[in-house]
Design a protein around this motif. Structure first.
Motif, PDB file in Angstrom:
ATOM      1  N   ASN A 117       0.653  -1.154  -0.062  1.00  0.00           N
ATOM      2  CA  ASN A 117       0.183  -0.041   0.039  1.00  0.00           C
ATOM      3  C   ASN A 117       0.847   1.225   0.153  1.00  0.00           C
ATOM      4  O   ASN A 117       0.393   2.310   0.122  1.00  0.00           O
ATOM      5  CB  ASN A 117      -1.284   0.106   1.180  1.00  0.00           C
ATOM      6  N   LYS A 118       2.200   1.125  -0.191  1.00  0.00           N
ATOM      7  CA  LYS A 118       3.001   2.227  -0.351  1.00  0.00           C
ATOM      8  C   LYS A 118       2.956   3.388   0.872  1.00  0.00           C
ATOM      9  O   LYS A 118       2.921   4.593   0.423  1.00  0.00           O
ATOM     10  CB  LYS A 118       2.766   2.884  -1.655  1.00  0.00           C
ATOM     11  N   SER A 130       1.954  -3.710  -6.014  1.00  0.00           N
ATOM     12  CA  SER A 130       1.503  -2.523  -5.029  1.00  0.00           C
ATOM     13  C   SER A 130      -0.151  -2.556  -5.604  1.00  0.00           C
ATOM     14  O   SER A 130      -0.486  -2.930  -6.724  1.00  0.00           O
ATOM     15  CB  SER A 130       2.207  -1.218  -5.251  1.00  0.00           C
ATOM     16  N   PHE A 131      -0.892  -1.887  -4.726  1.00  0.00           N
ATOM     17  CA  PHE A 131      -2.265  -1.872  -4.718  1.00  0.00           C
ATOM     18  C   PHE A 131      -2.815  -0.800  -3.990  1.00  0.00           C
ATOM     19  O   PHE A 131      -2.510  -0.420  -2.907  1.00  0.00           O
ATOM     20  CB  PHE A 131      -2.774  -3.352  -4.197  1.00  0.00           C
ATOM     21  N   TYR A 169      -2.449  -6.765   7.422  1.00  0.00           N
ATOM     22  CA  TYR A 169      -3.419  -7.049   6.657  1.00  0.00           C
ATOM     23  C   TYR A 169      -3.750  -5.721   5.419  1.00  0.00           C
ATOM     24  O   TYR A 169      -3.971  -4.665   5.896  1.00  0.00           O
ATOM     25  CB  TYR A 169      -4.762  -7.271   7.046  1.00  0.00           C
ATOM     26  N   VAL A 170      -3.532  -5.931   4.251  1.00  0.00           N
ATOM     27  CA  VAL A 170      -3.616  -4.730   3.137  1.00  0.00           C
ATOM     28  C   VAL A 170      -4.392  -5.461   1.921  1.00  0.00           C
ATOM     29  O   VAL A 170      -4.557  -6.643   1.779  1.00  0.00           O
ATOM     30  CB  VAL A 170      -2.494  -4.209   2.714  1.00  0.00           C
ATOM     31  N   ASN A 171      -5.237  -4.863   1.329  1.00  0.00           N
ATOM     32  CA  ASN A 171      -5.819  -5.341   0.218  1.00  0.00           C
ATOM     33  C   ASN A 171      -4.781  -5.549  -0.858  1.00  0.00           C
ATOM     34  O   ASN A 171      -3.847  -4.525  -1.091  1.00  0.00           O
ATOM     35  CB  ASN A 171      -6.904  -4.276  -0.312  1.00  0.00           C
ATOM     36  N   GLY A 202      -6.226   0.420  -8.029  1.00  0.00           N
ATOM     37  CA  GLY A 202      -5.847  -1.141  -8.547  1.00  0.00           C
ATOM     38  C   GLY A 202      -4.457  -1.073  -8.509  1.00  0.00           C
ATOM     39  O   GLY A 202      -3.669  -0.455  -7.797  1.00  0.00           O
ATOM     40  N   THR A 203      -3.776  -2.117  -9.006  1.00  0.00           N
ATOM     41  CA  THR A 203      -2.351  -2.392  -9.150  1.00  0.00           C
ATOM     42  C   THR A 203      -1.821  -1.360  -9.876  1.00  0.00           C
ATOM     43  O   THR A 203      -2.100  -0.712 -10.847  1.00  0.00           O
ATOM     44  CB  THR A 203      -2.063  -3.745  -9.738  1.00  0.00           C
ATOM     45  N   SER A 204      -0.346  -1.211  -9.633  1.00  0.00           N
ATOM     46  CA  SER A 204       0.395  -0.226 -10.114  1.00  0.00           C
ATOM     47  C   SER A 204       1.868  -0.597  -9.861  1.00  0.00           C
ATOM     48  O   SER A 204       2.626   0.025  -9.229  1.00  0.00           O
ATOM     49  CB  SER A 204       0.087   1.191  -9.352  1.00  0.00           C
TER      50      SER A 204
END
Ligand SMILES: [Ca+2]
Ligand SMILES: [Ca+2]
Ligand SMILES: [Ca+2]
Length: 608
Positions: free
Chosen positions: A170-171, A206-207, A178-180, A211-213
């Motif tokens: 999650n940067k 990463s998310f 716990y992260v998405n 969305g993903t990046s």
């Protein structure tokens, strides 16, 4: 350099760094000094290996007992290298000649409230683990072992480091439990841990809400309180030295198996990179140079790409040979029952040997541990079928610059180890089956390896229950299993056929019920590297419930012993004799879970 024995001076003058087998004399520096490297071994099949977990064997120095929690087997218990040095007598009394010690390297101290007492969470490849002593204590222990002609094998890991970084999915710059996350483009959102996310084929991404990046940043921890610090040396503290795919979920998928993080969040090294390979060769060879180790046991080899091993093994051999260290044993651990896969690591140019895991499953588990169960016990034909595969699945030529023995004859045999339940746990406490299994271990082709505590009849189950503290036993040497190991180790030492002879199975059986030969297994060790006349015939009965015979339905076991010879059972204190008939047959009956070791009468060594 100071020598501890005046008689060694001649050796030093004539042949620098030489080992003289006649006296067992080696150059031993005084405590704490850097040793001169030497080759201490002649033939690894003559060795009896004892695998020990340093933290669990003996506590010789209470000054390094920090973070110790007595009795909590997931925590440090206080064992150390001084403790090993103080108990070499105990090991020699047992018949041990080589110690395989758990890793010596500085670890991440704890993770999720479990300690790195086992040593497999390496953080700094250049430093000792201070829980076990300092470099001087390590050198002193190894020098003391060499002074007794004992050897010491270093346990190393090339596949991974400890949990030294997190994936900042999650940067936010912090590790989150716990992260998405995402399984990949288009995949549903999942909850993952930044410490140990699951395998993603594109690498851990990463998310965010959008969305993903791209790849998640790899951020090294910096927590001195538990030594969770950026790894060392050099390149290992850079993100590029790791694969970053998340942890293995499917161990049968070759990409995941070789590129994924290992169970427990252990971060997978990019072992295909020349710089990483060079760092590993150098970092571990330095330990050999600093301490004079005699071999490597190499962890998790099936999780490293195959073409790593010729480079690692070849470069290590070349470097050590230039410093008088030859016959350096490198055996790998692939925790797998697939004989072809395990054997593949002994292909030309690769490792000298492997830990014979297929035999653990097929023989020691299925035949011996299960013997107590009439519905699960398996026939001894399983042993023969496995052994028959050796020349197909394992290297048949000695490795160039290696130990001088073809891998298929130098497999490291073991009954159990630190990653599986102990024999007495799995066998429902069957001590007779354990001792019979030990008889096989010490009479078969290869290198016997005993897991510490077997001699004290430890019976722990799964990790960490199978990693008991030994010193609380008081190191007794009079127990029935201790004395049995002592006996079979002594026989292996006395009879060269049991160490170096070729193997020929002369009886095996699928029978496991009431048949005459249920549970019988017999094999000869003769010829080969043991000379023209040396001969031994091992006859065992793996049935738990009845005596069985070397015959079935009128067919009697045919041996290669000279017709008319008299064979003596040297495992039997009364030295009972058995006649070989005029055409080479031998009829014998063996009690439940017992064995005979038969040698020709004129080869009997008295006093063993
Ligand atoms: Ca200690
Ligand atoms: Ca984060
Ligand atoms: Ca790997």
């Amino acid at each position: 350099m100071q020598l501890t024995r005046a008689s060694c001076a001649l050796t030093l003058t004539i042949a620098s760094a030489a080992f003289t087998p006649e006296t067992g004399c080696v150059q031993v520096p005084s405590d704490g000094q850097r040793p001169a490297l030497a080759t201490h071994v002649q033939d690894w099949r003559d060795e009896v290996v004892y695998q020990l977990i340093v933290d669990r064997f003996a506590d010789g120095d209470v000054n390094n007992d920090f973070s110790v929690a007595p009795g909590a087997l997931g925590q440090y218990q206080g064992g150390d290298w001084k403790g090993i040095e103080d108990h070499l007598d105990y090991l020699q009394t047992l018949g041990v000649t080589t110690l395989w010690i758990s890793p010596v390297i500085q670890n991440v101290d704890s993770d999720a409230d479990i300690a790195g007492y086992h040593g497999y969470w390496q953080q700094d490849l250049t430093q000792v683990n201070p829980h076990f002593g300092d470099l001087a204590a390590l050198r002193s222990m190894v020098a003391a072992a060499h002074d007794r002609s004992m050897k010491v094998v270093l346990d190393i890991v090339c596949n991974h480091m400890g949990q030294v970084f997190f994936y900042d999915i999650n940067k936010n710059g912090r590790p989150d439990d716990y992260v998405n996350g995402s399984g990949g483009p288009g995949d549903p959102i999942v909850q993952v841990s930044e410490y140990d996310p699951p395998w993603q084929p594109e690498g851990v991404l990463s998310f965010s809400q959008e969305g993903t990046s791209g790849r998640a940043p790899i951020l090294f921890f910096d927590d001195p309180s538990i030594n969770r610090l950026p790894p060392q040396p050099g390149i290992l503290a850079t993100a590029g030295a790791y694969h970053g795919f998340g942890h293995i979920e499917d161990f049968n998928d070759v990409a995941q198996r070789t590129l994924g993080d290992f169970t427990g969040g252990l971060k997978d090294l990019a072992t295909e990179l020349p710089e990483v390979r060079a760092t590993l060769v150098d970092a571990f060879a330095r330990w050999v140079e600093q301490v004079d180790f005699d071999g490597y046991r190499i962890d998790t080899i099936k999780h490293v790409e195959s073409d790593f091993w010729p480079v690692f093994a070849g470069n290590t051999r070349t470097r050590l040979a230039a410093e008088n260290k030859n016959d350096f044993l490198m055996f790998g651990e692939a925790f797998d029952g697939n004989d072809q896969l395990v054997g593949s690591y002994t292909a030309p140019g690769m490792l000298d040997s492997v830990f014979y895991f297929p035999q653990h499953f097929t023989v020691f588990s299925n035949v011996f541990e299960n013997a107590y169960s009439p519905t699960q016990a398996q026939g001894t034909d399983q042993i023969q079928q496995l052994w028959d595969q050796k020349t197909m699945n394992y290297g048949t030529q000695p490795q160039p610059g290696g130990i001088g023995i073809p891998p298929y004859k130098a497999l490291v045999n073991f009954i159990d180890n630190h990653d599986v339940p102990r024999f007495l746990f799995a066998s429902n406490g069957d001590v007779d089956a354990l001792r019979n299994a030990l008889t096989l271990l010490f009479t078969e082709d290869g290198i016997p390896c005993v897991y510490y505590g077997t001699e004290q009849e430890f019976s722990g189950g799964n990790d960490p229950g199978n990693r008991e503290v030994l010193w609380t036993t008081g190191f007794p040497t009079d127990g029935d299993t201790f004395t049995h190991i002592q006996k079979v180790a002594g026989l292996r030492r006395a009879y060269v056929a049991l160490r170096r002879g070729d193997t020929k199975v002369v009886w095996s059986s699928s029978h496991v019920a009431t048949e005459d030969d249920a549970g019988v297994f017999a094999f000869e060790r003769a010829g080969g590297d043991s000379g023209a006349t040396a001969y031994a015939l091992v006859v065992m009965n793996t049935d738990d419930f009845k005596s069985s015979s070397t015959s079935d339905g009128g067919t009697v076991m045919l041996t290669s012993a000279p017709p008319g010879a008299t064979l003596v059972d040297v495992l039997d204190p009364t030295h009972a004799t058995y006649p070989v008939d005029s055409s080479g047959h031998l009829q014998a009956t063996v009690p439940a879970q017992k064995a005979m070791i038969l040698v020709p009468q004129d080869q009997v060594v008295q006093g063993v």
